[in-house]
Motif scaffolding. Structure first.
Motif, PDB file in Angstrom:
ATOM      1  N   GLY A   1      42.125  74.666  35.036  1.00 14.26           N
ATOM      2  CA  GLY A   1      42.434  74.142  36.365  1.00 14.26           C
ATOM      3  C   GLY A   1      43.361  75.009  37.195  1.00 14.26           C
ATOM      4  N   LEU A   2      43.737  76.164  36.703  1.00 13.44           N
ATOM      5  CA  LEU A   2      44.670  77.027  37.444  1.00 13.44           C
ATOM      6  C   LEU A   2      43.974  77.760  38.576  1.00 13.44           C
ATOM      7  N   ASN A   3      44.746  78.033  39.643  1.00  9.98           N
ATOM      8  CA  ASN A   3      44.251  78.966  40.646  1.00  9.98           C
ATOM      9  C   ASN A   3      45.061  80.265  40.638  1.00  9.98           C
ATOM     10  N   TRP A   4      46.138  80.312  39.812  1.00 11.07           N
ATOM     11  CA  TRP A   4      46.927  81.541  39.697  1.00 11.07           C
ATOM     12  C   TRP A   4      47.703  81.527  38.385  1.00 11.07           C
ATOM     13  N   SER A   5      47.706  82.668  37.721  1.00  5.74           N
ATOM     14  CA  SER A   5      48.432  82.843  36.463  1.00  5.74           C
ATOM     15  C   SER A   5      48.968  84.261  36.445  1.00  5.74           C
ATOM     16  N   GLY A   6      50.281  84.405  36.297  1.00  6.53           N
ATOM     17  CA  GLY A   6      50.797  85.760  36.273  1.00  6.53           C
ATOM     18  C   GLY A   6      52.279  85.853  36.003  1.00  6.53           C
ATOM     19  N   PHE A   7      52.807  87.012  36.341  1.00  7.01           N
ATOM     20  CA  PHE A   7      54.185  87.344  36.033  1.00  7.01           C
ATOM     21  C   PHE A   7      54.910  87.884  37.253  1.00  7.01           C
ATOM     22  N   TYR A   8      56.181  87.547  37.313  1.00  2.00           N
ATOM     23  CA  TYR A   8      57.105  88.202  38.235  1.00  2.00           C
ATOM     24  C   TYR A   8      58.146  88.899  37.377  1.00  2.00           C
ATOM     25  N   ILE A   9      58.473  90.122  37.746  1.00  2.00           N
ATOM     26  CA  ILE A   9      59.384  90.966  36.988  1.00  2.00           C
ATOM     27  C   ILE A   9      60.698  91.108  37.753  1.00  2.00           C
ATOM     28  N   THR A  10      61.812  91.015  37.056  1.00  2.00           N
ATOM     29  CA  THR A  10      63.120  91.192  37.685  1.00  2.00           C
ATOM     30  C   THR A  10      63.321  92.668  37.993  1.00  2.00           C
TER      31      THR A  10
ATOM     32  N   ALA B   1      46.540  76.599  48.916  1.00  2.00           N
ATOM     33  CA  ALA B   1      45.814  75.631  48.092  1.00  2.00           C
ATOM     34  C   ALA B   1      46.655  75.115  46.922  1.00  2.00           C
ATOM     35  N   SER B   2      47.720  75.815  46.571  1.00  2.00           N
ATOM     36  CA  SER B   2      48.533  75.397  45.417  1.00  2.00           C
ATOM     37  C   SER B   2      49.266  74.101  45.708  1.00  2.00           C
ATOM     38  N   ARG B   3      49.269  73.201  44.711  1.00  5.14           N
ATOM     39  CA  ARG B   3      49.947  71.909  44.849  1.00  5.14           C
ATOM     40  C   ARG B   3      50.953  71.646  43.741  1.00  5.14           C
ATOM     41  N   SER B   4      50.802  72.307  42.576  1.00  3.83           N
ATOM     42  CA  SER B   4      51.788  72.153  41.505  1.00  3.83           C
ATOM     43  C   SER B   4      52.042  73.524  40.884  1.00  3.83           C
ATOM     44  N   GLU B   5      53.218  73.647  40.242  1.00  2.00           N
ATOM     45  CA  GLU B   5      53.634  74.955  39.738  1.00  2.00           C
ATOM     46  C   GLU B   5      54.454  74.790  38.465  1.00  2.00           C
ATOM     47  N   LEU B   6      54.277  75.755  37.573  1.00  2.00           N
ATOM     48  CA  LEU B   6      55.088  75.863  36.369  1.00  2.00           C
ATOM     49  C   LEU B   6      55.598  77.286  36.291  1.00  2.00           C
ATOM     50  N   CYS B   7      56.905  77.416  36.210  1.00  3.91           N
ATOM     51  CA  CYS B   7      57.526  78.726  36.143  1.00  3.91           C
ATOM     52  C   CYS B   7      58.507  78.734  34.967  1.00  3.91           C
ATOM     53  N   VAL B   8      58.391  79.749  34.097  1.00  3.13           N
ATOM     54  CA  VAL B   8      59.181  79.815  32.874  1.00  3.13           C
ATOM     55  C   VAL B   8      59.868  81.182  32.789  1.00  3.13           C
ATOM     56  N   PRO B   9      61.182  81.206  32.558  1.00  4.43           N
ATOM     57  CA  PRO B   9      61.873  82.497  32.474  1.00  4.43           C
ATOM     58  C   PRO B   9      61.617  83.202  31.144  1.00  4.43           C
TER      59      PRO B   9
ATOM     60  N   GLN C   1      69.566  87.838  29.705  1.00  8.89           N
ATOM     61  CA  GLN C   1      69.179  88.214  31.064  1.00  8.89           C
ATOM     62  C   GLN C   1      67.722  87.815  31.303  1.00  8.89           C
ATOM     63  N   VAL C   2      67.429  87.268  32.490  1.00 15.38           N
ATOM     64  CA  VAL C   2      66.049  86.963  32.862  1.00 15.38           C
ATOM     65  C   VAL C   2      65.395  88.282  33.270  1.00 15.38           C
ATOM     66  N   ILE C   3      64.442  88.749  32.462  1.00 16.43           N
ATOM     67  CA  ILE C   3      63.764  90.016  32.761  1.00 16.43           C
ATOM     68  C   ILE C   3      62.474  89.794  33.543  1.00 16.43           C
ATOM     69  N   GLY C   4      62.007  88.548  33.555  1.00 23.30           N
ATOM     70  CA  GLY C   4      60.782  88.216  34.259  1.00 23.30           C
ATOM     71  C   GLY C   4      60.457  86.748  34.094  1.00 23.30           C
ATOM     72  N   GLU C   5      59.327  86.362  34.645  1.00 23.16           N
ATOM     73  CA  GLU C   5      58.910  84.962  34.592  1.00 23.16           C
ATOM     74  C   GLU C   5      57.403  84.856  34.445  1.00 23.16           C
ATOM     75  N   ILE C   6      56.992  83.813  33.757  1.00 22.52           N
ATOM     76  CA  ILE C   6      55.593  83.396  33.756  1.00 22.52           C
ATOM     77  C   ILE C   6      55.474  82.390  34.896  1.00 22.52           C
ATOM     78  N   ASP C   7      54.516  82.599  35.792  1.00 30.65           N
ATOM     79  CA  ASP C   7      54.348  81.693  36.926  1.00 30.65           C
ATOM     80  C   ASP C   7      52.895  81.224  36.964  1.00 30.65           C
ATOM     81  N   LEU C   8      52.707  79.908  37.028  1.00 31.23           N
ATOM     82  CA  LEU C   8      51.374  79.315  37.053  1.00 31.23           C
ATOM     83  C   LEU C   8      51.272  78.355  38.230  1.00 31.23           C
ATOM     84  N   ASP C   9      50.143  78.390  38.924  1.00 28.17           N
ATOM     85  CA  ASP C   9      49.886  77.485  40.043  1.00 28.17           C
ATOM     86  C   ASP C   9      48.566  76.765  39.827  1.00 28.17           C
ATOM     87  N   ALA C  10      48.512  75.513  40.297  1.00 25.03           N
ATOM     88  CA  ALA C  10      47.283  74.721  40.233  1.00 25.03           C
ATOM     89  C   ALA C  10      47.052  74.046  41.580  1.00 25.03           C
TER      90      ALA C  10
END
Length: 152
Positions: free
Chosen positions: A35-44, A97-105, A111-120
């Motif tokens: 059910g995701l419309n986006w799955s990825g990473f953000y890097i610090t 189009a995104s309505r819900s989100e899960l973001c995990v450090p 130190q937060v080196i990045g995040e997993i970011d998911l949108d649905a």
């Protein structure tokens, strides 16, 4: 017993190239959570989060630490499971189009080196179980980051 998504992710953290590993992990997540419309990473990087490997539509490239769900994840250093992003003050709408989100450090040496970011595209998509799976994924990625001396 470990679930299938975390088993698949563990197979990719043996990769010595961190960017290649994250690219495949983003695909594993997108394929397992249909059910995701986006799955990825953000890097610090410096004083912001910068777009990393992902699956989905075009995304925001730079996110300040004090903006959006990803910024809160960074500053609070804990997972953010948002049932309705339209109700989240300061939400950054990379995809309308995104309505819900899960973001995990992803935390290494405190130190937060990045995040997993998911949108649905539906409200309340993410479950407590999904959050636990992504927290495990973040721990596995952090461990591999140290073991392989990954550089992002």
């Amino acid at each position: 017993m470990e679930n299938i998504i975390n088993q698949q992710i563990k197979a990719f953290v043996d990769e010595t190239d961190g960017i290649a590993a994250l690219a495949n992990i983003s695909a594993v997540i997108k394929e397992n959570y249909s059910g995701l419309n986006w799955s990825g990473f953000y890097i610090t990087r410096g004083n912001e989060l910068v777009l990393g490997p992902f699956q989905g539509k075009v995304a925001c490239v730079h996110i300040p630490f004090d903006k959006g769900v990803c910024g809160r994840c960074y500053t609070e250093r804990k997972a953010q499971r948002i049932d309705d992003v339209l109700s989240f003050p300061g939400h950054i709408a990379c995809d309308s189009a995104s309505r819900s989100e899960l973001c995990v450090p992803i935390i290494v040496n405190d130190q937060v080196i990045g995040e997993i970011d998911l949108d649905a595209p539906v409200p309340s998509y993410f479950t407590e179980e999904m959050e636990k799976e992504m927290l495990q994924a973040a721990r596995d990625i952090a461990s591999a980051y140290q073991q392989h001396a990954w550089k992002f």
